[in-house]
Design a protein around this motif. Structure first.
Motif, mmCIF file in Angstrom:
data_model
loop_
_atom_site.group_PDB
_atom_site.id
_atom_site.type_symbol
_atom_site.label_atom_id
_atom_site.label_comp_id
_atom_site.label_asym_id
_atom_site.label_seq_id
_atom_site.Cartn_x
_atom_site.Cartn_y
_atom_site.Cartn_z
ATOM 1 N N PHE D 172 0.820 -1.206 0.000
ATOM 2 C CA PHE D 172 0.000 0.000 0.000
ATOM 3 C C PHE D 172 0.865 1.272 0.000
ATOM 4 N N LEU D 173 2.013 1.235 0.679
ATOM 5 C CA LEU D 173 2.914 2.398 0.610
ATOM 6 C C LEU D 173 3.492 2.552 -0.799
ATOM 7 N N LEU D 174 3.829 1.413 -1.431
ATOM 8 C CA LEU D 174 4.360 1.424 -2.793
ATOM 9 C C LEU D 174 3.379 2.039 -3.789
ATOM 10 N N SER D 175 2.080 1.853 -3.514
ATOM 11 C CA SER D 175 1.085 2.334 -4.474
ATOM 12 C C SER D 175 0.996 3.862 -4.474
ATOM 13 N N ILE D 176 1.538 4.510 -3.436
ATOM 14 C CA ILE D 176 1.411 5.974 -3.345
ATOM 15 C C ILE D 176 2.162 6.685 -4.471
ATOM 16 N N PRO D 177 3.471 6.406 -4.676
ATOM 17 C CA PRO D 177 4.120 7.062 -5.828
ATOM 18 C C PRO D 177 3.444 6.708 -7.149
#
Lengths: 212, 212, 212, 212
Positions: D172-177
């Motif tokens: 989910f953090l990866l999806s931010i960029p």
């Protein structure tokens, strides 16, 4: 979910699934009341009585859905009495069933607001049928070769609970084409045909039980 | 619901009914707060204090209904202490009782919004009376010939709990004709007469218990 | 509530009170989210980011009240670990405590909406103080002459839990006159002074425990 | 929270934490339905069907968040199977986890209302990542030197549950960029990448289990 057998507290696992399911069903059945909006302070010109009568469809939808969820809780209750183990598939099927229950306040509100609209009636029928069929799926998965249930559970009890769950789905799906003829025919199917089918199934079950 | 005796987990069944009932009652009592709407940002002309005072009827209805549901929870709690078995009729009666509890946020909100309207007062009285009478029906069904309760439960205890449940129904029904005379007479009946009746019943129960 | 000793299921009674209390506290803490309203579709002129920033006081009130209810749940949890019996007075005191918890979403919403208004701050402080003091009353009633608790519970443990419950009430009441000087002084008291008082009490408790 | 060992009911403590957590998760998952608003009575010009189709983003967000909370419940369930003791830090970490779950209805509603707005997508990703990471923190704290878990719990099971919890946070953090490139890339990451990562982890776990 690969579980190391022998570790953990298996005997508590089932009751925790029950507790979570009871929580979701208790909340869904109690949240239903939010679909009944209290008339605002400016109703004096026509009177509070008329304003309440205008909500009659919401009252009907409220009572119907309360009975529907209450019936599903009873079914879930009688189904879980026989469950002894669980696995990841069972948990997912149970969550799918809970989704269909937690969703019901929406079609119920829709039915109260647009009870003369065929689409609202159809969406309600589809939603209840989905709950019935997913509870049937849960039971079929758990009882296949006595996978998760008490091994001494007689086959005729398994069949009876399966038929009861499926019959709800069939009746609600059947009411959809009837809604295209007349909307009230769908209501009649739910309120009259379903209890009839259930009574027939119960009579058949008693007959089979006597034979043994 | 034909149940195969000896299979299933009967000892867990009662506690699951309690858990579901507690869930519904806990949600209904906590949802009541939604009837208190926070005044919007544009209250500065008259001040927040006045805006809150305008809600005094909602505060009264909130507190009253909280006490009513809390009291029903205590009654359900003391009633279930003696229940040992259940059947389908008992489950349905319990669901009817839960319906009357889950419904209460609506007449409570109505009473807060239209406390000067006779119809709101009557609907509130009818709703609470329905809850009382359905809890009495649950108890009468369970205790008839000690059907579902502990066989050693003394008859005077059965009578006492029955009288207490019925007295709530009688007092709230009695307040309906009084609401036609003056609305505040109905409020007075709820707040003053009911505790009085309950104290009389408790005194009588203690007297009977001493005789034995 | 005259109870016939020896009948009923006393060992289940406490856990049912816990379950109902947990239900009310779990619902209150989860309902808090309803005070955060999602900005409507017409925010494009100023942007969604600004619309969310406008809600900063609601976010603060949400987090604060979540922490407050969470803390009360922990306190209730540690308090009930020692409770062995109950009576009607204890049930009523517990319901009064649950009323103060179920009420908190309202002053929390009020604080988020009117955080610059002294009245909102005072009402919040009074509400939390009421919860603290009613949990202290519950504990004092239960532990007086070890009325309802484990007889082997040491007096210093009783005193410690009592002081901790009372300290919350005192700090929140103390913040009320400070709110008349500057509103932010009240916030500072809640967020800074209370943890300080609690740490002092914990240190004192450890000192007393070492002496034995 | 200084606890006197030997007093209290330690065996009940864990199940009460489970019950409270189940309550919060059950309420959060059921409250989600409130984000679906029933179209008002004046939809006849375009028809109810079109009005429902306009809500498609809300239906998607509802189903996604239901699956997310359901998955967290399953994870919490499998995590608590091994927990044997608790302390104050564990309670606080569990409350932080429950905060991230109870908060989810808000970003879910935001996503349904503003699914084309990058900020709504990012806030959703951050919220789910926070839930994942706080459940990982809970597990890491409980299992460090088998602090609160069954001492016979094998190290590879501890590692597997930890990796699974962390993987959700990372995805989910990866999806931010990715949301900055194209909003739909973030959706794709959640719906496609996460199951893939989970399946890889499960395969690895089975391989490790076979080696022993």
């Amino acid at each position: 979910m690969s579980e190391s057998p022998g570790i953990g507290r298996p005997e508590q696992a089932i009751s925790r699934i029950e507790a979570f399911s009871d929580g979701v069903m208790a909340i869904a059945i109690t949240l239903l009341i939010l679909q009944l909006a209290v008339p605002g302070p400016n109703v004096t010109d026509r009177g509070l009585g008329h304003a309440l009568l205008d909500q009659e469809h919401h009252f009907f939808a409220y009572l119907l859905t309360f009975a529907v969820i209450g019936r599903f809780w009873m079914a879930h209750h009688s189904l879980f009495r026989y469950v002894r183990r669980h696995d990841a598939t069972f948990l997912v099927l149970n969550l799918v069933f809970l989704l269909t229950i937690a969703f019901l306040p929406y079609p119920s509100d829709l039915l109260g607001e647009h009870s003369d609209d065929r689409l609202a009636v159809i969406l309600y029928a589809v939603s209840v049928a989905a709950a019935s069929l997913s509870s049937a799926a849960l039971w079929i998965y758990a009882t296949r070769r006595h996978r998760l249930v008490d091994p001494s559970l007689p086959e005729r009890e398994i069949r009876h609970i399966r038929r009861r769950a499926l019959s709800g789905g069939v009746v609600f799906l059947l009411s959809i084409p009837l809604a295209f003829v007349r909307v009230w025919l769908a209501f009649a199917t739910w309120v009259a045909l379903l209890p009839l089918v259930r009574m027939t199934l119960a009579a058949r079950h008693r007959r089979e039980a006597r034979k043994v």
